[in-house]
Enzyme design. Structure first.
Site, PDB file in Angstrom:
ATOM      1  N   LYS A  67      21.856  55.335  35.259  1.00  0.00           N
ATOM      2  CA  LYS A  67      23.018  55.465  36.143  1.00  0.00           C
ATOM      3  C   LYS A  67      24.180  55.928  35.281  1.00  0.00           C
ATOM      4  O   LYS A  67      24.452  55.327  34.229  1.00  0.00           O
ATOM      5  CB  LYS A  67      23.358  54.141  36.817  1.00  0.00           C
ATOM      6  CG  LYS A  67      24.610  54.255  37.693  1.00  0.00           C
ATOM      7  CD  LYS A  67      24.801  53.057  38.594  1.00  0.00           C
ATOM      8  CE  LYS A  67      25.511  51.926  37.920  1.00  0.00           C
ATOM      9  NZ  LYS A  67      25.930  50.883  38.889  1.00  0.00           N
ATOM     10  N   GLN A 139      33.519  44.194  46.116  1.00  0.00           N
ATOM     11  CA  GLN A 139      32.167  43.636  45.996  1.00  0.00           C
ATOM     12  C   GLN A 139      32.002  42.337  46.778  1.00  0.00           C
ATOM     13  O   GLN A 139      30.887  41.980  47.175  1.00  0.00           O
ATOM     14  CB  GLN A 139      31.832  43.324  44.527  1.00  0.00           C
ATOM     15  CG  GLN A 139      31.915  44.492  43.581  1.00  0.00           C
ATOM     16  CD  GLN A 139      30.753  45.450  43.737  1.00  0.00           C
ATOM     17  OE1 GLN A 139      29.673  45.064  44.177  1.00  0.00           O
ATOM     18  NE2 GLN A 139      30.981  46.704  43.409  1.00  0.00           N
TER      19      GLN A 139
HETATM   20  P1  NAD Z   1      38.111  44.921  43.131  1.00  0.00           P
HETATM   21  O1  NAD Z   1      39.115  45.617  42.283  1.00  0.00           O
HETATM   22  O2  NAD Z   1      37.853  45.426  44.505  1.00  0.00           O
HETATM   23  O3  NAD Z   1      38.522  43.360  43.281  1.00  0.00           O
HETATM   24  C1  NAD Z   1      38.930  42.641  42.148  1.00  0.00           C
HETATM   25  C2  NAD Z   1      38.974  41.162  42.481  1.00  0.00           C
HETATM   26  O4  NAD Z   1      39.392  40.431  41.324  1.00  0.00           O
HETATM   27  C3  NAD Z   1      39.973  40.791  43.572  1.00  0.00           C
HETATM   28  O5  NAD Z   1      39.496  39.659  44.249  1.00  0.00           O
HETATM   29  C4  NAD Z   1      41.234  40.459  42.775  1.00  0.00           C
HETATM   30  O6  NAD Z   1      42.127  39.637  43.487  1.00  0.00           O
HETATM   31  C5  NAD Z   1      40.604  39.708  41.621  1.00  0.00           C
HETATM   32  N1  NAD Z   1      41.397  39.697  40.404  1.00  0.00           N
HETATM   33  C6  NAD Z   1      41.992  40.753  39.785  1.00  0.00           C
HETATM   34  N2  NAD Z   1      42.575  40.360  38.649  1.00  0.00           N
HETATM   35  C7  NAD Z   1      42.346  39.014  38.543  1.00  0.00           C
HETATM   36  C8  NAD Z   1      42.711  38.024  37.591  1.00  0.00           C
HETATM   37  N3  NAD Z   1      43.413  38.340  36.509  1.00  0.00           N
HETATM   38  N4  NAD Z   1      42.310  36.757  37.815  1.00  0.00           N
HETATM   39  C9  NAD Z   1      41.575  36.425  38.912  1.00  0.00           C
HETATM   40  N5  NAD Z   1      41.218  37.321  39.846  1.00  0.00           N
HETATM   41  C10 NAD Z   1      41.605  38.592  39.656  1.00  0.00           C
HETATM   42  O7  NAD Z   1      36.785  44.864  42.274  1.00  0.00           O
HETATM   43  P2  NAD Z   1      35.287  44.721  42.776  1.00  0.00           P
HETATM   44  O8  NAD Z   1      34.723  46.074  42.981  1.00  0.00           O
HETATM   45  O9  NAD Z   1      35.214  43.725  43.872  1.00  0.00           O
HETATM   46  O10 NAD Z   1      34.598  44.133  41.474  1.00  0.00           O
HETATM   47  C11 NAD Z   1      34.880  42.807  41.054  1.00  0.00           C
HETATM   48  C12 NAD Z   1      34.337  42.594  39.662  1.00  0.00           C
HETATM   49  O11 NAD Z   1      32.916  42.697  39.673  1.00  0.00           O
HETATM   50  C13 NAD Z   1      34.794  43.624  38.642  1.00  0.00           C
HETATM   51  O12 NAD Z   1      35.142  42.927  37.452  1.00  0.00           O
HETATM   52  C14 NAD Z   1      33.602  44.502  38.433  1.00  0.00           C
HETATM   53  O13 NAD Z   1      33.595  45.120  37.163  1.00  0.00           O
HETATM   54  C15 NAD Z   1      32.495  43.496  38.589  1.00  0.00           C
HETATM   55  N6  NAD Z   1      31.186  44.058  38.919  1.00  0.00           N
HETATM   56  C16 NAD Z   1      30.102  43.451  38.392  1.00  0.00           C
HETATM   57  C17 NAD Z   1      28.839  43.940  38.662  1.00  0.00           C
HETATM   58  C18 NAD Z   1      27.636  43.255  38.092  1.00  0.00           C
HETATM   59  O14 NAD Z   1      26.527  43.783  38.231  1.00  0.00           O
HETATM   60  N7  NAD Z   1      27.761  42.096  37.535  1.00  0.00           N
HETATM   61  C19 NAD Z   1      28.696  45.070  39.476  1.00  0.00           C
HETATM   62  C20 NAD Z   1      29.815  45.648  40.046  1.00  0.00           C
HETATM   63  C21 NAD Z   1      31.067  45.121  39.757  1.00  0.00           C
END
Ligand code: NAD
Length: 321
Positions: A67, A139
């Site tokens: 990817k 997510q």
């Molecule tokens: P998004 O930008 O849509 O949402 C971010 C979320 O984090 C929101 O709920 C926001 O309020 C919160 N947030 C932001 N800064 C914060 C802080 N300092 N303290 C607490 N909360 C905070 O992002 P998303 O697309 O929903 O992704 C969320 C996370 O999941 C990202 O870190 C992303 O990299 C990660 N992710 C992980 C995987 C995996 O396979 N593990 C896959 C995709 C995304």
């Protein structure tokens, strides 16, 4: 070569397809039949973007590829498109020829939700009733929809740093006919299962916020420096992950292992539980954590599923390449 565009994915890949694909690939990884290549992730010095590659080979599912993509933080504001952008490339393991190019944006959300969902199936208490959500971004809605299918949840509780975003997950709970309540973090003690899915770089969920017997799917921590859980909570739990190498380097366990609170050997593969080579949860009082870091093999598995569905539906675009 086949092309399955981003716009076709929603009609092709169901939550169940994603669940089956991810559960199978976690099992293959734990059985030594599938492995991920080292991840490349670079700040490219343009558009504030992080770009990289996640790849691997699944000998059981015969999926080879990668990817490519990353995070462009200004996309939504400047282009009206989502900040995470990715494409999956599949190759024929026998010849190395390109097999398919598949839109990876929705697939990423589906495979990430499937991962926590697989962990809930195999590690949460069977009588879990209250689901806690920490995070309410893009997510989170996918996570919640998938998790609600794993147990007879009677209530969803949610906390987010930006409380106005909780409307998004409240709507998903309403869609599923499950009551939703906004709580402070200490209200999470009511939850039997907690999903953390934020972009935090500091611990949010502390040991005192979690009751005995809870299963936590920690999904936001996927990069060096990110953190969602109190390392003391990690040390007090039985920890599972998709891949140990990622868990201790870019996942939540980077902190507890780095601080010397747990050994690398204390981190177990969830695939071993699926395969029956690890017993999984050992009591109703045990706290279990799934450190879902997101592996390339998950992407290949769901992309292969998309290709299979597109071929069945006759909608894959064939290109002489
Ligand atoms: P998004 O930008 O849509 O949402 C971010 C979320 O984090 C929101 O709920 C926001 O309020 C919160 N947030 C932001 N800064 C914060 C802080 N300092 N303290 C607490 N909360 C905070 O992002 P998303 O697309 O929903 O992704 C969320 C996370 O999941 C990202 O870190 C992303 O990299 C990660 N992710 C992980 C995987 C995996 O396979 N593990 C896959 C995709 C995304």
């Amino acid at each position: 070569m086949l092309i399955v565009p981003e716009t076709a994915i929603a009609d092709l890949v169901s939550r169940d397809d994603a669940f089956q694909a991810v559960e199978a690939v976690f099992a293959a990884m734990a059985a030594g039949k599938a492995y991920n290549f080292p991840v490349i992730r670079e700040a490219i010095g343009h558009a504030d973007a992080l770009y990289g590659f996640k790849g691997g080979f699944d000998r059981a599912g015969m999926a080879l590829g990668l990817k490519a993509g990353g995070y462009w933080p200004n996309n939504l504001a400047t282009q009206g498109i989502i900040n995470h952008q990715s494409t999956v490339f599949l190759f024929d393991p026998d010849t190395g020829r390109m097999q398919a190019m598949v839109g990876g944006n929705l697939l990423t959300a589906l495979r990430t939700a499937a991962a926590s969902s697989v962990s809930i199936k195999h590690l949460a208490r069977p009588d879990a009733k209250v689901l806690g959500m920490v995070g309410a971004g893009h997510q989170a809605a996918f996570q919640l929809r998938a998790a609600l299918e794993q147990r007879e949840f009677e209530k969803v509780i949610g906390w987010n740093l930006h409380p106005e975003m909780l409307d998004r997950i409240e709507a998903v709970a309403a869609e599923a006919g499950v009551p939703f309540e906004r709580v402070e973090l200490d209200g999470m003690t009511e939850a039997d299962v907690i999903i953390t899915i934020t972009s935090s770089f500091d611990p949010i969920l502390m040991q005192g916020h979690v009751s005995p017997g809870t299963h936590i799917a920690c999904m936001g921590t996927d990069t060096k420096g990110k953190q969602e859980l109190d390392p003391a909570l990690v040390a007090a739990a039985t920890v599972f992950t998709d891949e140990v190498a990622q868990s201790i380097s870019i996942g939540e366990c980077q902190h507890a292992v780095g601080a010397g609170l747990i050994a690398e050997t204390a981190v177990n593969e969830v695939g071993a539980v699926i395969n029956g080579t690890h017993p999984g949860r050992s009591s109703d009082a045990e706290i279990t954590i799934f450190d879902g870091t997101g592996v390339g093999l998950q992407d290949l598995a769901v992309a292969a599923s998309a290709v299979e569905r597109a071929v069945q539906a006759g909608t894959a675009v064939e290109v002489d390449f």
